[in-house]
Design an enzyme around this catalytic site. Structure first.
Site, PDB file in Angstrom:
ATOM      1  N   ASP A  12       0.875  -1.169   0.000  1.00 15.44           N
ATOM      2  CA  ASP A  12       0.000   0.000   0.000  1.00 15.44           C
ATOM      3  C   ASP A  12       0.911   1.218   0.000  1.00 15.44           C
ATOM      4  OD1 ASP A  12      -1.582   2.165   0.559  1.00 15.44           O
ATOM      5  OD2 ASP A  12      -2.671   1.229   2.219  1.00 15.44           O
ATOM      6  N   VAL A  13       0.984   1.919  -1.134  1.00 17.94           N
ATOM      7  CA  VAL A  13       1.950   3.022  -1.258  1.00 17.94           C
ATOM      8  C   VAL A  13       1.600   4.223  -0.376  1.00 17.94           C
ATOM      9  CG1 VAL A  13       2.680   2.385  -3.591  1.00 17.94           C
ATOM     10  CG2 VAL A  13       0.813   4.044  -3.284  1.00 17.94           C
TER      11      VAL A  13
ATOM     12  N   ASN B 146       3.722   5.176  -9.641  1.00 19.77           N
ATOM     13  CA  ASN B 146       2.599   5.309 -10.574  1.00 19.77           C
ATOM     14  C   ASN B 146       1.232   5.173  -9.914  1.00 19.77           C
ATOM     15  OD1 ASN B 146       1.193   4.768 -13.376  1.00 19.77           O
ATOM     16  ND2 ASN B 146       0.776   2.964 -12.108  1.00 19.77           N
TER      17      ASN B 146
ATOM     18  N   TYR C 267      -8.706  15.267  -6.405  1.00 20.54           N
ATOM     19  CA  TYR C 267      -7.753  14.779  -7.426  1.00 20.54           C
ATOM     20  C   TYR C 267      -6.881  15.932  -7.908  1.00 20.54           C
ATOM     21  CZ  TYR C 267      -6.146  11.789 -11.309  1.00 20.54           C
ATOM     22  OH  TYR C 267      -5.387  11.034 -12.183  1.00 20.54           O
TER      23      TYR C 267
ATOM     24  N   LYS D  50      -2.859  16.083  -7.181  1.00 19.51           N
ATOM     25  CA  LYS D  50      -1.988  15.948  -8.359  1.00 19.51           C
ATOM     26  C   LYS D  50      -1.120  17.203  -8.525  1.00 19.51           C
ATOM     27  CE  LYS D  50      -2.941  11.724  -9.735  1.00 19.51           C
ATOM     28  NZ  LYS D  50      -1.943  10.657  -9.854  1.00 19.51           N
TER      29      LYS D  50
HETATM   30  N1  LIG Z   1      -6.621   6.721 -16.573  1.00 18.30           N
HETATM   31  C1  LIG Z   1      -6.460   8.006 -16.767  1.00 18.30           C
HETATM   32  O1  LIG Z   1      -7.223   8.634 -17.540  1.00 18.30           O
HETATM   33  C2  LIG Z   1      -5.319   8.752 -16.089  1.00 18.30           C
HETATM   34  C3  LIG Z   1      -4.983  10.017 -16.576  1.00 18.30           C
HETATM   35  C4  LIG Z   1      -3.950  10.705 -15.961  1.00 18.30           C
HETATM   36  C5  LIG Z   1      -3.261  10.145 -14.909  1.00 18.30           C
HETATM   37  N2  LIG Z   1      -3.615   8.912 -14.437  1.00 18.30           N
HETATM   38  C6  LIG Z   1      -2.852   8.366 -13.310  1.00 18.30           C
HETATM   39  O2  LIG Z   1      -2.253   7.153 -13.726  1.00 18.30           O
HETATM   40  C7  LIG Z   1      -1.961   6.356 -12.577  1.00 18.30           C
HETATM   41  C8  LIG Z   1      -2.428   4.943 -12.831  1.00 18.30           C
HETATM   42  O3  LIG Z   1      -3.836   4.938 -12.969  1.00 18.30           O
HETATM   43  P1  LIG Z   1      -4.622   4.007 -14.024  1.00 18.30           P
HETATM   44  O4  LIG Z   1      -5.426   4.905 -14.882  1.00 18.30           O
HETATM   45  O5  LIG Z   1      -3.689   3.045 -14.610  1.00 18.30           O
HETATM   46  O6  LIG Z   1      -5.651   3.316 -13.022  1.00 18.30           O
HETATM   47  P2  LIG Z   1      -5.957   1.798 -12.635  1.00 18.30           P
HETATM   48  O7  LIG Z   1      -7.068   1.897 -11.678  1.00 18.30           O
HETATM   49  O8  LIG Z   1      -6.100   0.965 -13.860  1.00 18.30           O
HETATM   50  O9  LIG Z   1      -4.611   1.325 -11.900  1.00 18.30           O
HETATM   51  C9  LIG Z   1      -4.241   1.822 -10.656  1.00 18.30           C
HETATM   52  C10 LIG Z   1      -3.479   0.745  -9.919  1.00 18.30           C
HETATM   53  O10 LIG Z   1      -3.006   1.309  -8.699  1.00 18.30           O
HETATM   54  C11 LIG Z   1      -3.269   0.363  -7.666  1.00 18.30           C
HETATM   55  N3  LIG Z   1      -3.386   1.067  -6.384  1.00 18.30           N
HETATM   56  C12 LIG Z   1      -4.388   1.874  -5.969  1.00 18.30           C
HETATM   57  N4  LIG Z   1      -4.141   2.289  -4.714  1.00 18.30           N
HETATM   58  C13 LIG Z   1      -2.952   1.750  -4.342  1.00 18.30           C
HETATM   59  C14 LIG Z   1      -2.179   1.805  -3.171  1.00 18.30           C
HETATM   60  N5  LIG Z   1      -2.579   2.504  -2.104  1.00 18.30           N
HETATM   61  N6  LIG Z   1      -1.013   1.120  -3.133  1.00 18.30           N
HETATM   62  C15 LIG Z   1      -0.600   0.391  -4.203  1.00 18.30           C
HETATM   63  N7  LIG Z   1      -1.304   0.288  -5.332  1.00 18.30           N
HETATM   64  C16 LIG Z   1      -2.472   0.957  -5.406  1.00 18.30           C
HETATM   65  C17 LIG Z   1      -4.561  -0.338  -8.068  1.00 18.30           C
HETATM   66  O11 LIG Z   1      -4.721  -1.576  -7.399  1.00 18.30           O
HETATM   67  C18 LIG Z   1      -4.351  -0.476  -9.574  1.00 18.30           C
HETATM   68  O12 LIG Z   1      -3.670  -1.676  -9.882  1.00 18.30           O
HETATM   69  C19 LIG Z   1      -2.636   7.056 -11.404  1.00 18.30           C
HETATM   70  O13 LIG Z   1      -1.669   7.784 -10.672  1.00 18.30           O
HETATM   71  C20 LIG Z   1      -3.621   7.989 -12.072  1.00 18.30           C
HETATM   72  O14 LIG Z   1      -3.939   9.088 -11.272  1.00 18.30           O
HETATM   73  C21 LIG Z   1      -4.637   8.186 -15.014  1.00 18.30           C
END
Ligand SMILES: NC(=O)c1ccc[n+]([C@@H]2O[C@H](COP(=O)([O-])OP(=O)(O)OC[C@H]3O[C@@H](n4cnc5c(N)ncnc54)[C@H](O)[C@@H]3O)[C@@H](O)[C@H]2O)c1
Length: 263
Positions: free
Chosen positions: A58-59, A85, A155, A159
């Site tokens: 858990d990060v 990430n 958010y 961010k």
């Molecule tokens: N999807 C988008 O449109 C988008 C756009 C910009 C930025 N992001 C960012 O990209 C990153 C990845 O998101 P994604 O879109 O791949 O989402 P996702 O939900 O597919 O993946 C997120 C992953 O993070 C893990 N996670 C969540 N909380 C955690 C914790 N406390 N400790 C460890 N792992 C944890 C989840 O289990 C999941 O595997 C995030 O930081 C998100 O804010 C996403």
């Protein structure tokens, strides 16, 4: 820097962008790829796909982040590339009566996962990287950290804070040969985006996680601080700094239109 020959850690690597980063850096020839995620089953599945290793972490908890770093370095050697990430999208409410209305729990969890995770990684890794002449942090933020996130102050705020921390990290430790990139896409086709109300983050096209990982690979090779998989974001940043009042007015109009479109 190239991922080739590096020990790479990807947090949040069980899904979405993190999974694509793990695959990409494996294909780029990383020596070892470690997937750290709160979802151990998902992390294990991705590790199997690429012959990597999985840890439950858990990060938002410093001890978990420190444990992954310690265990990875003990088994595989010094981490060359740490991909911080994992992130969460909490407190989304397009119709909110009050933008400050998200619960304290949503704010605290967003702060822990979207901001402190990066601080914890740096707290453990910076002294180690300094001792061995350098290293690389790839921090997945979002265009929301540079512009804003319509519909979620939690958010948007966390961010922005992540960008602030990444800038400090890059400035303070440049002389230690520690490099930092922030990965700032708009909409990416992942479980996170699919769970949100449709909003302006998707207006310039939703990228695949693989496209975003490819942009990250190029970005770290160039050692660019700012990685923008959606090039439009640079124009929006310029507009914001050129005339901030006009930009706020434009964003308010966009919020109104988004509410209308979502009925
Ligand atoms: N999807 C988008 O449109 C988008 C756009 C910009 C930025 N992001 C960012 O990209 C990153 C990845 O998101 P994604 O879109 O791949 O989402 P996702 O939900 O597919 O993946 C997120 C992953 O993070 C893990 N996670 C969540 N909380 C955690 C914790 N406390 N400790 C460890 N792992 C944890 C989840 O289990 C999941 O595997 C995030 O930081 C998100 O804010 C996403």
């Amino acid at each position: 820097m190239k991922a080739t020959g590096q020990v790479v850690v990807v947090t949040g690597g069980a899904s979405g962008i993190g999974r694509a980063l793990a695959h990409r850096f494996h294909r780029d020839g990383a020596k070892a790829v470690v997937i750290a995620d709160i979802d151990l089953a998902g992390a294990t599945a991705v590790a199997k796909e690429i012959g990597g290793n999985a840890y439950r972490s858990d990060v938002g908890k410093e001890a978990d982040v420190a444990a992954v770093i310690g265990e990875t370095e003990r088994r595989f050697g010094p981490i060359g590339l740490f991909c911080s990430n994992a992130g969460i999208a909490a407190g989304f409410d397009l119709e909110g009566e009050n933008v400050a209305g998200a619960s304290d729990a949503a704010w605290a969890r967003s702060w822990a996962v979207n901001v402190m995770s990066h601080v914890y990684a740096a707290r453990t890794l910076v002294p180690r990287m300094k001792g061995r002449g350098g290293g690389y942090f790839l921090i997945t933020v979002s265009a929301a950290g540079l512009l804003s996130q319509i519909g979620s102050a939690t958010y948007s705020t966390t961010k922005h804070a992540a960008v602030g921390f990444a800038e400090s990290l890059a400035i303070a430790h440049r002389a230690d040969n520690i490099r930092v990139s922030i990965l700032c896409p708009q909409g990416v086709d992942t479980a996170m985006l699919r769970g949100l109300p449709r909003g302006p983050q998707s207006q310039d096209g939703v990228l695949s996680a693989e496209d975003v990982a490819a942009a990250a690979s190029v970005g770290i090779e160039r050692e660019s601080f700012l990685i923008l998989p959606h090039p439009e974001v640079e124009t929006y940043m310029r507009r914001k700094t050129e005339n901030c009042d006009r930009w706020i007015g434009g964003m308010a109009k966009l919020l109104r239109k988004t509410r209308e479109a979502n009925g």
